[in-house]
Design a protein around this motif. Structure first.
Motif, PDB file in Angstrom:
ATOM      1  N   LEU A 113       3.761  10.101  11.220  1.00 39.53           N
ATOM      2  CA  LEU A 113       4.430   8.850  10.883  1.00 39.53           C
ATOM      3  C   LEU A 113       5.386   8.370  11.974  1.00 39.53           C
ATOM      4  O   LEU A 113       6.008   7.320  11.820  1.00 39.53           O
ATOM      5  CB  LEU A 113       5.189   9.005   9.565  1.00 39.53           C
ATOM      6  N   SER A 114       5.514   9.134  13.038  1.00 39.38           N
ATOM      7  CA  SER A 114       6.481   8.787  14.087  1.00 39.38           C
ATOM      8  C   SER A 114       6.197   7.430  14.715  1.00 39.38           C
ATOM      9  O   SER A 114       7.116   6.758  15.200  1.00 39.38           O
ATOM     10  CB  SER A 114       6.512   9.868  15.166  1.00 39.38           C
ATOM     11  N   SER A 115       4.948   7.010  14.717  1.00 42.36           N
ATOM     12  CA  SER A 115       4.590   5.724  15.322  1.00 42.36           C
ATOM     13  C   SER A 115       4.242   4.667  14.271  1.00 42.36           C
ATOM     14  O   SER A 115       3.648   3.643  14.578  1.00 42.36           O
ATOM     15  CB  SER A 115       3.402   5.908  16.271  1.00 42.36           C
ATOM     16  N   HIS A 116       4.610   4.941  13.013  1.00 40.92           N
ATOM     17  CA  HIS A 116       4.322   4.008  11.920  1.00 40.92           C
ATOM     18  C   HIS A 116       5.618   3.650  11.217  1.00 40.92           C
ATOM     19  O   HIS A 116       6.535   4.465  11.126  1.00 40.92           O
ATOM     20  CB  HIS A 116       3.325   4.634  10.936  1.00 40.92           C
ATOM     21  N   GLU A 117       5.691   2.447  10.671  1.00 42.84           N
ATOM     22  CA  GLU A 117       6.914   1.978  10.040  1.00 42.84           C
ATOM     23  C   GLU A 117       7.041   2.359   8.570  1.00 42.84           C
ATOM     24  O   GLU A 117       8.088   2.118   7.952  1.00 42.84           O
ATOM     25  CB  GLU A 117       7.016   0.450  10.165  1.00 42.84           C
ATOM     26  N   ALA A 118       6.012   2.948   7.979  1.00 39.91           N
ATOM     27  CA  ALA A 118       6.068   3.281   6.555  1.00 39.91           C
ATOM     28  C   ALA A 118       7.250   4.185   6.256  1.00 39.91           C
ATOM     29  O   ALA A 118       7.597   5.073   7.038  1.00 39.91           O
ATOM     30  CB  ALA A 118       4.771   3.960   6.130  1.00 39.91           C
ATOM     31  N   TYR A 119       7.865   3.966   5.107  1.00 40.49           N
ATOM     32  CA  TYR A 119       8.970   4.819   4.683  1.00 40.49           C
ATOM     33  C   TYR A 119       8.410   6.113   4.117  1.00 40.49           C
ATOM     34  O   TYR A 119       7.383   6.121   3.425  1.00 40.49           O
ATOM     35  CB  TYR A 119       9.823   4.099   3.639  1.00 40.49           C
ATOM     36  N   LEU A 120       9.087   7.211   4.422  1.00 40.57           N
ATOM     37  CA  LEU A 120       8.661   8.528   3.952  1.00 40.57           C
ATOM     38  C   LEU A 120       9.649   9.040   2.919  1.00 40.57           C
ATOM     39  O   LEU A 120      10.842   9.182   3.189  1.00 40.57           O
ATOM     40  CB  LEU A 120       8.567   9.523   5.116  1.00 40.57           C
ATOM     41  N   HIS A 144       0.845  -1.195   0.000  1.00 37.76           N
ATOM     42  CA  HIS A 144       0.000   0.000   0.000  1.00 37.76           C
ATOM     43  C   HIS A 144       0.878   1.241   0.000  1.00 37.76           C
ATOM     44  O   HIS A 144       1.844   1.337   0.778  1.00 37.76           O
ATOM     45  CB  HIS A 144      -0.927   0.013   1.217  1.00 37.76           C
ATOM     46  N   ILE A 145       0.559   2.187  -0.879  1.00 43.46           N
ATOM     47  CA  ILE A 145       1.317   3.426  -1.021  1.00 43.46           C
ATOM     48  C   ILE A 145       0.372   4.612  -0.846  1.00 43.46           C
ATOM     49  O   ILE A 145      -0.766   4.584  -1.321  1.00 43.46           O
ATOM     50  CB  ILE A 145       1.994   3.507  -2.402  1.00 43.46           C
ATOM     51  N   ILE A 146       0.856   5.647  -0.180  1.00 44.96           N
ATOM     52  CA  ILE A 146       0.100   6.896  -0.046  1.00 44.96           C
ATOM     53  C   ILE A 146       0.895   8.004  -0.710  1.00 44.96           C
ATOM     54  O   ILE A 146       2.092   8.166  -0.468  1.00 44.96           O
ATOM     55  CB  ILE A 146      -0.148   7.251   1.432  1.00 44.96           C
ATOM     56  N   THR A 147       0.214   8.763  -1.556  1.00 49.73           N
ATOM     57  CA  THR A 147       0.833   9.934  -2.178  1.00 49.73           C
ATOM     58  C   THR A 147      -0.245  10.995  -2.352  1.00 49.73           C
ATOM     59  O   THR A 147      -1.338  10.873  -1.802  1.00 49.73           O
ATOM     60  CB  THR A 147       1.504   9.554  -3.517  1.00 49.73           C
ATOM     61  N   THR A 148       0.067  12.069  -3.073  1.00 42.54           N
ATOM     62  CA  THR A 148      -0.926  13.113  -3.303  1.00 42.54           C
ATOM     63  C   THR A 148      -1.200  13.250  -4.797  1.00 42.54           C
ATOM     64  O   THR A 148      -0.458  12.724  -5.630  1.00 42.54           O
ATOM     65  CB  THR A 148      -0.449  14.480  -2.768  1.00 42.54           C
ATOM     66  N   LYS A 149      -2.244  13.978  -5.104  1.00 38.55           N
ATOM     67  CA  LYS A 149      -2.633  14.176  -6.503  1.00 38.55           C
ATOM     68  C   LYS A 149      -1.807  15.238  -7.213  1.00 38.55           C
ATOM     69  O   LYS A 149      -1.973  15.451  -8.408  1.00 38.55           O
ATOM     70  CB  LYS A 149      -4.121  14.543  -6.574  1.00 38.55           C
ATOM     71  N   ILE A 150      -0.909  15.921  -6.479  1.00 46.49           N
ATOM     72  CA  ILE A 150      -0.161  17.021  -7.090  1.00 46.49           C
ATOM     73  C   ILE A 150       1.331  16.730  -7.213  1.00 46.49           C
ATOM     74  O   ILE A 150       2.127  17.638  -7.451  1.00 46.49           O
ATOM     75  CB  ILE A 150      -0.353  18.332  -6.313  1.00 46.49           C
ATOM     76  N   GLU A 151       1.708  15.460  -7.067  1.00 43.17           N
ATOM     77  CA  GLU A 151       3.126  15.125  -7.177  1.00 43.17           C
ATOM     78  C   GLU A 151       3.628  15.318  -8.606  1.00 43.17           C
ATOM     79  O   GLU A 151       2.850  15.341  -9.566  1.00 43.17           O
ATOM     80  CB  GLU A 151       3.361  13.679  -6.741  1.00 43.17           C
ATOM     81  N   HIS A 152       4.935  15.417  -8.726  1.00 46.82           N
ATOM     82  CA  HIS A 152       5.568  15.481 -10.037  1.00 46.82           C
ATOM     83  C   HIS A 152       5.331  14.162 -10.767  1.00 46.82           C
ATOM     84  O   HIS A 152       5.163  13.109 -10.149  1.00 46.82           O
ATOM     85  CB  HIS A 152       7.070  15.733  -9.849  1.00 46.82           C
ATOM     86  N   ALA A 159      -5.596   7.481   6.278  1.00 48.08           N
ATOM     87  CA  ALA A 159      -5.274   6.584   5.172  1.00 48.08           C
ATOM     88  C   ALA A 159      -4.241   5.526   5.536  1.00 48.08           C
ATOM     89  O   ALA A 159      -4.104   4.512   4.845  1.00 48.08           O
ATOM     90  CB  ALA A 159      -4.767   7.391   3.977  1.00 48.08           C
ATOM     91  N   LEU A 160      -3.501   5.728   6.619  1.00 52.62           N
ATOM     92  CA  LEU A 160      -2.454   4.786   7.000  1.00 52.62           C
ATOM     93  C   LEU A 160      -3.028   3.415   7.372  1.00 52.62           C
ATOM     94  O   LEU A 160      -4.055   3.321   8.028  1.00 52.62           O
ATOM     95  CB  LEU A 160      -1.651   5.334   8.177  1.00 52.62           C
ATOM     96  N   ARG A 161      -2.344   2.382   6.914  1.00 54.79           N
ATOM     97  CA  ARG A 161      -2.736   1.007   7.241  1.00 54.79           C
ATOM     98  C   ARG A 161      -1.502   0.256   7.740  1.00 54.79           C
ATOM     99  O   ARG A 161      -0.373   0.709   7.570  1.00 54.79           O
ATOM    100  CB  ARG A 161      -3.274   0.280   6.000  1.00 54.79           C
ATOM    101  N   ASP A 162      -1.740  -0.918   8.278  1.00 56.80           N
ATOM    102  CA  ASP A 162      -0.619  -1.767   8.694  1.00 56.80           C
ATOM    103  C   ASP A 162       0.246  -2.121   7.495  1.00 56.80           C
ATOM    104  O   ASP A 162       1.469  -2.267   7.623  1.00 56.80           O
ATOM    105  CB  ASP A 162      -1.130  -3.044   9.360  1.00 56.80           C
ATOM    106  N   GLU A 163      -0.379  -2.274   6.314  1.00 56.73           N
ATOM    107  CA  GLU A 163       0.361  -2.697   5.121  1.00 56.73           C
ATOM    108  C   GLU A 163       0.895  -1.515   4.294  1.00 56.73           C
ATOM    109  O   GLU A 163       1.389  -1.709   3.183  1.00 56.73           O
ATOM    110  CB  GLU A 163      -0.509  -3.594   4.233  1.00 56.73           C
ATOM    111  N   THR A 164       0.815  -0.301   4.839  1.00 57.70           N
ATOM    112  CA  THR A 164       1.376   0.851   4.130  1.00 57.70           C
ATOM    113  C   THR A 164       2.897   0.777   4.168  1.00 57.70           C
ATOM    114  O   THR A 164       3.499   0.752   5.248  1.00 57.70           O
ATOM    115  CB  THR A 164       0.912   2.178   4.758  1.00 57.70           C
ATOM    116  N   CYS A 165       3.493   0.745   2.998  1.00 60.05           N
ATOM    117  CA  CYS A 165       4.944   0.638   2.891  1.00 60.05           C
ATOM    118  C   CYS A 165       5.607   1.990   2.670  1.00 60.05           C
ATOM    119  O   CYS A 165       6.686   2.250   3.197  1.00 60.05           O
ATOM    120  CB  CYS A 165       5.301  -0.289   1.728  1.00 60.05           C
ATOM    121  N   LEU A 166       4.947   2.856   1.897  1.00 63.34           N
ATOM    122  CA  LEU A 166       5.576   4.107   1.471  1.00 63.34           C
ATOM    123  C   LEU A 166       4.580   5.251   1.489  1.00 63.34           C
ATOM    124  O   LEU A 166       3.437   5.104   1.059  1.00 63.34           O
ATOM    125  CB  LEU A 166       6.139   3.947   0.053  1.00 63.34           C
ATOM    126  N   VAL A 167       5.039   6.396   1.982  1.00 63.31           N
ATOM    127  CA  VAL A 167       4.325   7.663   1.854  1.00 63.31           C
ATOM    128  C   VAL A 167       5.249   8.593   1.069  1.00 63.31           C
ATOM    129  O   VAL A 167       6.391   8.819   1.461  1.00 63.31           O
ATOM    130  CB  VAL A 167       3.996   8.281   3.230  1.00 63.31           C
TER     131      VAL A 167
END
Length: 374
Positions: A167-174, A93-101, A137-145
């Motif tokens: 994200l301080s308490s989550h393992e997802a990579y930022l 699972h990945i989280i991003t925004t609609k305005i990224e490059h 939006a964060l989940r246990d299976e979120t790998c990347l933000v």
């Protein structure tokens, strides 16, 4: 003489940077992988010195700096390089925004075709992400933000510190795409919760074709990135190919100069921006995005089409109406569309961007010409 006001697209190399690059191409031209003679040793030393200069910008160890061809490649490595780890650990699972490059959105879109689930965070009219939406939006299976620092079209500054706190308490990579901020805007990027930072030389008065990916360790553990192409083993095997020593040296020097002068540069460009905004208010201009970088202003004047305005402004100022990377496309800006702006506002948007080298912006002349189109 036309005044260049499209620094968000690219910047000229600083004279001292260009001088160094020239010397490294003509005199000190060794291959940094050639360790059997003094030419190769000198080249290796130049690379490692530049690695330290880049690392100092965001307070990391030089071992956490990988040289790339620019932010586009850095973004691809940071995103696609996590694929094997994500699949092995059932974290697709990945989280991003609609305005990224596009160099973020397109690799993520590719991963969607490989079975990854992606959450695209909404953006308000202020151009910023809602941190509460990120938290939800964060989940246990979120790998990347993956969220950019400063938007290339509007200059909107994302709340990186708040994102890090969430994200301080989550393992997802930022991952933070910092192409428009690295070195120039000396805030936020030294946060130890940021795992990956993408930087681009040609946005920072260094040559085109050079950049870096910062990969912060978590404690003593390196991020689990894998190479996305192979051959040579350079850059710890993550980014193979003969190192562009002259460009690397130039990028390093540009980073050092930016770090030493960033505060002064920000104060100078903030003055340029304030003057132009004051002039545009007389035309009832709408400013697209809030909390924006002092280096850029995106605005629309009701009743004025940006293409017509840029034609009229030719020979006076060089400006744009969107990202240089998508300028060949006539589709509406995905950034402004995601912000929910009206079609008229999008069609009329003009991006003006400057640098510490810009002595003055002809604000009155710009407004006089735009007024002729009303």
């Amino acid at each position: 003489m036309t005044i260049y006001l499209d620094y968000n697209a690219t910047t000229p190399a600083l004279p001292e940077v260009a001088d160094l690059v020239y010397r490294m191409m003509v005199d000190d031209f060794g291959n940094s992988s050639s360790r059997t003679h003094e030419f190769g040793i000198a080249a290796k030393q130049a690379v490692e010195f530049a690695r330290t200069q880049v690392a100092n910008v965001v307070q990391v160890d030089k071992a956490e700096v990988i040289f790339t061809s620019g932010a586009t490649e850095s973004n691809n490595i940071a995103i696609l390089g996590l694929c094997e780890f994500a699949e092995a650990n059932d974290k697709k699972h990945i989280i991003t925004t609609k305005i990224e490059h596009k160099s973020v959105l397109e690799p993520i879109k590719h991963l969607q075709t490989q079975g990854f689930d992606v959450t695209y965070l909404n953006i308000g009219k202020d151009g910023q992400v809602n941190v509460n939406e990120l938290k939800a939006a964060l989940r246990d299976e979120t790998c990347l933000v993956s969220i950019m620092h400063i938007n290339n079209e509007t200059g909107s500054i994302q709340p990186i510190t708040e994102i890090c706190q969430i994200l301080s308490s989550h393992e997802a990579y930022l991952h933070v795409d910092a192409a428009q901020s690295f070195g120039k805007y000396p805030f936020d990027l030294d946060n130890q919760r940021i795992d990956f930072i993408s930087a681009s030389g040609h946005k920072l008065f260094a040559p085109k074709g050079i950049g870096a990916l910062i990969m912060r360790r978590r404690g003593f553990i390196k991020p689990p990135l894998k190479p996305i192409y192979f051959g040579g083993g350079q850059e710890k095997g993550l980014r193979p190919g003969t190192l562009a020593v002259p460009l690397i040296a130039g990028f390093g020097l540009a980073c050092e100069l930016a770090q030493n002068n960033a505060q002064k540069w920000c104060e100078h460009v903030a003055g340029l921006k304030a003057k132009l905004m004051d002039s545009l208010r007389a035309l009832e201009a709408e400013f697209n995005g809030n909390n924006t970088s002092p280096y850029v202003l995106n605005f629309s004047v009701p009743g004025v089409n940006s293409e017509a305005a840029m034609v009229m402004l030719k020979g006076i100022v060089a400006v744009s109406n969107g990202s240089a990377c998508t300028s060949s496309s006539y589709s509406p800006s995905h950034v402004l569309s995601a912000m929910g702006l009206s079609q008229e506002q999008i069609d009329g948007s003009i991006r003006v961007s400057w640098s510490h080298q810009t002595t003055a912006v002809p604000s009155d002349e710009i407004c006089r010409i735009i007024k002729e189109l009303l």
